[in-house]
Design a protein around this motif. Structure first.
Motif, mmCIF file in Angstrom:
data_model
loop_
_atom_site.group_PDB
_atom_site.id
_atom_site.type_symbol
_atom_site.label_atom_id
_atom_site.label_comp_id
_atom_site.label_asym_id
_atom_site.label_seq_id
_atom_site.Cartn_x
_atom_site.Cartn_y
_atom_site.Cartn_z
ATOM 1 N N PRO A 268 0.832 -1.203 0.000
ATOM 2 C CA PRO A 268 0.000 0.000 0.000
ATOM 3 C C PRO A 268 0.866 1.254 0.000
ATOM 4 C CG PRO A 268 0.114 -0.921 2.211
ATOM 5 C CD PRO A 268 0.812 -1.901 1.304
ATOM 6 N N VAL A 269 0.505 2.234 -0.798
ATOM 7 C CA VAL A 269 1.274 3.482 -0.884
ATOM 8 C C VAL A 269 0.638 4.515 0.034
ATOM 9 C CG1 VAL A 269 2.157 5.285 -2.404
ATOM 10 C CG2 VAL A 269 1.828 2.965 -3.293
ATOM 11 N N PRO A 270 1.296 4.886 1.150
ATOM 12 C CA PRO A 270 0.721 5.905 2.038
ATOM 13 C C PRO A 270 0.552 7.241 1.321
ATOM 14 C CG PRO A 270 2.530 4.726 3.113
ATOM 15 C CD PRO A 270 2.582 4.368 1.658
ATOM 16 N N LYS A 271 -0.350 8.045 1.785
ATOM 17 C CA LYS A 271 -0.602 9.359 1.192
ATOM 18 C C LYS A 271 0.676 10.188 1.209
ATOM 19 C CE LYS A 271 -3.646 13.404 1.545
ATOM 20 N NZ LYS A 271 -4.767 14.030 2.301
ATOM 21 N N GLY A 272 1.015 10.753 0.062
ATOM 22 C CA GLY A 272 2.197 11.587 -0.048
ATOM 23 C C GLY A 272 3.464 10.837 -0.387
ATOM 24 N N TRP A 273 3.407 9.511 -0.397
ATOM 25 C CA TRP A 273 4.573 8.700 -0.727
ATOM 26 C C TRP A 273 4.624 8.440 -2.229
ATOM 27 C CZ3 TRP A 273 7.454 5.015 2.768
ATOM 28 C CH2 TRP A 273 7.365 5.401 4.115
ATOM 29 N N LYS A 274 5.795 8.014 -2.699
ATOM 30 C CA LYS A 274 5.971 7.597 -4.084
ATOM 31 C C LYS A 274 6.090 6.072 -4.115
ATOM 32 C CE LYS A 274 8.648 10.040 -6.630
ATOM 33 N NZ LYS A 274 9.874 10.700 -7.174
ATOM 34 N N SER B 114 12.814 -2.236 5.298
ATOM 35 C CA SER B 114 12.366 -0.867 5.566
ATOM 36 C C SER B 114 13.453 -0.098 6.291
ATOM 37 C CB SER B 114 11.098 -0.875 6.431
ATOM 38 O OG SER B 114 10.090 -1.670 5.838
ATOM 39 N N GLY B 115 13.458 1.221 6.073
ATOM 40 C CA GLY B 115 14.347 2.112 6.795
ATOM 41 C C GLY B 115 13.671 3.454 7.016
ATOM 42 N N PHE B 116 13.592 3.897 8.260
ATOM 43 C CA PHE B 116 12.998 5.189 8.619
ATOM 44 C C PHE B 116 14.010 5.984 9.431
ATOM 45 C CE2 PHE B 116 8.089 4.695 8.581
ATOM 46 C CZ PHE B 116 8.139 3.924 7.418
ATOM 47 N N LYS C 107 6.236 8.339 11.091
ATOM 48 C CA LYS C 107 6.180 7.635 12.360
ATOM 49 C C LYS C 107 6.224 6.136 12.123
ATOM 50 C CE LYS C 107 3.446 11.246 14.642
ATOM 51 N NZ LYS C 107 2.176 11.546 15.349
ATOM 52 N N LEU C 108 6.684 5.398 13.118
ATOM 53 C CA LEU C 108 6.740 3.948 12.983
ATOM 54 C C LEU C 108 5.358 3.335 12.795
ATOM 55 C CD1 LEU C 108 9.513 2.834 15.510
ATOM 56 C CD2 LEU C 108 9.565 2.720 13.008
ATOM 57 N N SER C 109 4.323 4.039 13.222
ATOM 58 C CA SER C 109 2.970 3.527 13.032
ATOM 59 C C SER C 109 2.643 3.420 11.536
ATOM 60 C CB SER C 109 1.947 4.436 13.722
ATOM 61 O OG SER C 109 2.002 5.767 13.216
ATOM 62 N N ASP D 93 1.288 0.218 9.509
ATOM 63 C CA ASP D 93 0.133 0.279 8.607
ATOM 64 C C ASP D 93 0.472 -0.347 7.252
ATOM 65 O OD1 ASP D 93 -1.369 1.582 10.524
ATOM 66 O OD2 ASP D 93 -0.989 3.595 9.712
ATOM 67 N N ILE D 94 1.677 -0.092 6.754
ATOM 68 C CA ILE D 94 2.104 -0.671 5.481
ATOM 69 C C ILE D 94 2.126 -2.188 5.585
ATOM 70 C CG2 ILE D 94 4.065 -0.928 3.901
ATOM 71 C CD1 ILE D 94 4.730 2.036 4.504
ATOM 72 N N THR D 95 2.683 -2.694 6.669
ATOM 73 C CA THR D 95 2.748 -4.141 6.863
ATOM 74 C C THR D 95 1.364 -4.758 6.877
ATOM 75 O OG1 THR D 95 4.816 -3.958 8.122
ATOM 76 C CG2 THR D 95 3.537 -5.978 8.412
ATOM 77 N N ARG D 96 0.439 -4.120 7.588
ATOM 78 C CA ARG D 96 -0.930 -4.648 7.649
ATOM 79 C C ARG D 96 -1.625 -4.606 6.296
ATOM 80 N NH1 ARG D 96 -0.886 -2.387 12.997
ATOM 81 N NH2 ARG D 96 -1.366 -0.300 12.162
ATOM 82 N N GLY D 97 -1.214 -3.667 5.443
ATOM 83 C CA GLY D 97 -1.876 -3.508 4.158
ATOM 84 C C GLY D 97 -1.293 -4.327 3.023
ATOM 85 N N ILE D 98 -0.209 -5.051 3.266
ATOM 86 C CA ILE D 98 0.371 -5.889 2.214
ATOM 87 C C ILE D 98 -0.625 -6.986 1.834
ATOM 88 C CG2 ILE D 98 2.223 -7.508 1.639
ATOM 89 C CD1 ILE D 98 4.023 -5.942 3.584
ATOM 90 N N LYS D 99 -0.801 -7.201 0.539
ATOM 91 C CA LYS D 99 -1.775 -8.199 0.085
ATOM 92 C C LYS D 99 -1.266 -8.904 -1.162
ATOM 93 C CE LYS D 99 -4.447 -5.271 -3.023
ATOM 94 N NZ LYS D 99 -5.823 -4.917 -3.444
ATOM 95 N N ALA D 100 -1.975 -9.962 -1.535
ATOM 96 C CA ALA D 100 -1.674 -10.634 -2.798
ATOM 97 C C ALA D 100 -1.948 -9.669 -3.938
ATOM 98 C CB ALA D 100 -2.528 -11.887 -2.945
ATOM 99 N N ALA D 101 -1.063 -9.665 -4.932
ATOM 100 C CA ALA D 101 -1.253 -8.782 -6.079
ATOM 101 C C ALA D 101 -2.550 -9.112 -6.791
ATOM 102 C CB ALA D 101 -0.073 -8.930 -7.041
ATOM 103 N N SER D 102 -3.236 -8.090 -7.268
ATOM 104 C CA SER D 102 -4.498 -8.279 -7.966
ATOM 105 C C SER D 102 -4.310 -9.189 -9.170
ATOM 106 C CB SER D 102 -5.030 -6.926 -8.439
ATOM 107 O OG SER D 102 -6.222 -7.076 -9.151
ATOM 108 N N GLY D 103 -5.137 -10.235 -9.243
ATOM 109 C CA GLY D 103 -5.064 -11.178 -10.355
ATOM 110 C C GLY D 103 -4.022 -12.232 -10.193
#
Length: 293
Positions: free
Chosen positions: A129-135, A258-260, A268-270, A274-284
């Motif tokens: 998942p791409v957080p808001k404002g990230w590339k 990851s590196g912050f 923030k580490l949160s 959130d990114i970890t929780r949002g990882i999913k199987a690629a569509s299709g």
């Protein structure tokens, strides 16, 4: 009878890295993917020594170089609000083929599947998942997320990022440990050194382990290790190595590094959680989605 599953593609032309095609038990389908061992070094890296066909993110917490192999722009930007259209002749019902053409494309000019708000790692079969404002950048082998570009403290001619996350199959990073726990514990030191060591931040003088535990990611049982590192120059940093089985191939381990920065302008580490929780199987790509618990 050949059981359903991923098998070497009988129609593979030999151009680009080897690929596999899904056999449903009765016939070959339109679903293809890069073979797990198809990651080859061609001078393009994402994060810490990983080859992809889309971008260079050298030292995810250290220097970030958003360049294509020919010095041009990177490949598929997952932060784009619209999906990339299928090129002529691409399968209309399956995963796009993998490859290393310097633009995130696979054999025959096929692009990785792209979903709004996600960066897709075709070889690993996952989307970040791409957080808001990230590339976010998708690739045939590897995917990356970055934010907060700034001059590296140890070498101001290079560009670093405040936060970076990237994925790739373990084989692409030559990580051969057997279990997710073994792999994560082995990978964290390499991640730390290449993210916050070297000329970008100087040497790492010490580290503190903040987390070492089992975690479920994209429906698979994985393991995560997180360190806080003290650097010689500039900000200290948080580094994390997360390893779990691919949702599309249980015999393949996926590594997410990851590196912050430890800095008021860094995420923030949160956000990392959130990114970890949002990882999913690629569509299709098949397999189940699901976050970390």
């Amino acid at each position: 009878m050949t059981p359903p599953g991923w098998h070497p593609d009988p129609g593979y032309s030999g151009n680009g890295p080897a690929q596999e095609r899904w056999w449903d038990g009765a016939q070959w389908t339109g679903h293809v993917r890069a073979s797990p061992g198809a990651a080859r070094r061609r001078g393009i890296r994402i994060g810490v020594g990983v080859t992809v066909g889309a971008v260079v993110l050298a030292a995810i917490g250290g220097g970030v170089y958003l360049l294509g192999e020919d010095g041009g722009p990177p490949g598929t930007a997952a932060s784009s609000p619209s999906a990339v259209p299928d090129p002529p002749g691409a399968p209309d019902d399956g995963e796009k083929g993998g490859g290393e053409n310097g633009d995130g494309q696979g054999p025959g000019g096929q692009l990785p599947p792209t979903e709004p708000g996600f960066a897709t790692d075709l070889a690993a079969g996952i989307s970040l998942p791409v957080p808001k404002g990230w590339k976010g950048t998708s690739g045939a082998v590897g995917a990356g997320l970055t934010t907060g570009e700034h001059a590296c403290p140890g070498d101001t001619a290079e560009t670093c990022v405040r936060g970076g996350v990237f994925s790739a199959p373990a084989a692409a990073m030559k990580l051969t440990a057997g279990t997710p726990e073994e792999a994560a514990k082995k990978d964290i030191a390499v991640n730390a050194q290449e993210s916050y060591g070297g000329k970008s931040y100087g040497k790492i003088s010490s580290h503190e382990e903040l987390k070492s535990e089992a975690v479920t990611v994209a429906g698979g049982k994985g393991y995560v290790v997180r360190w806080k590192v003290v650097t010689e120059k500039g900000d200290d940093g948080y580094v994390e190595s997360l390893v779990f089985p691919s949702p599309t191939s249980k015999d393949m381990l996926v590594v997410v590094r990851s590196g912050f920065d430890v800095n008021k302008d860094a995420p923030k580490l949160s956000v990392l959680d959130d990114i970890t929780r949002g990882i999913k199987a690629a569509s299709g790509a098949g397999g189940g989605a699901g976050g970390a618990v």
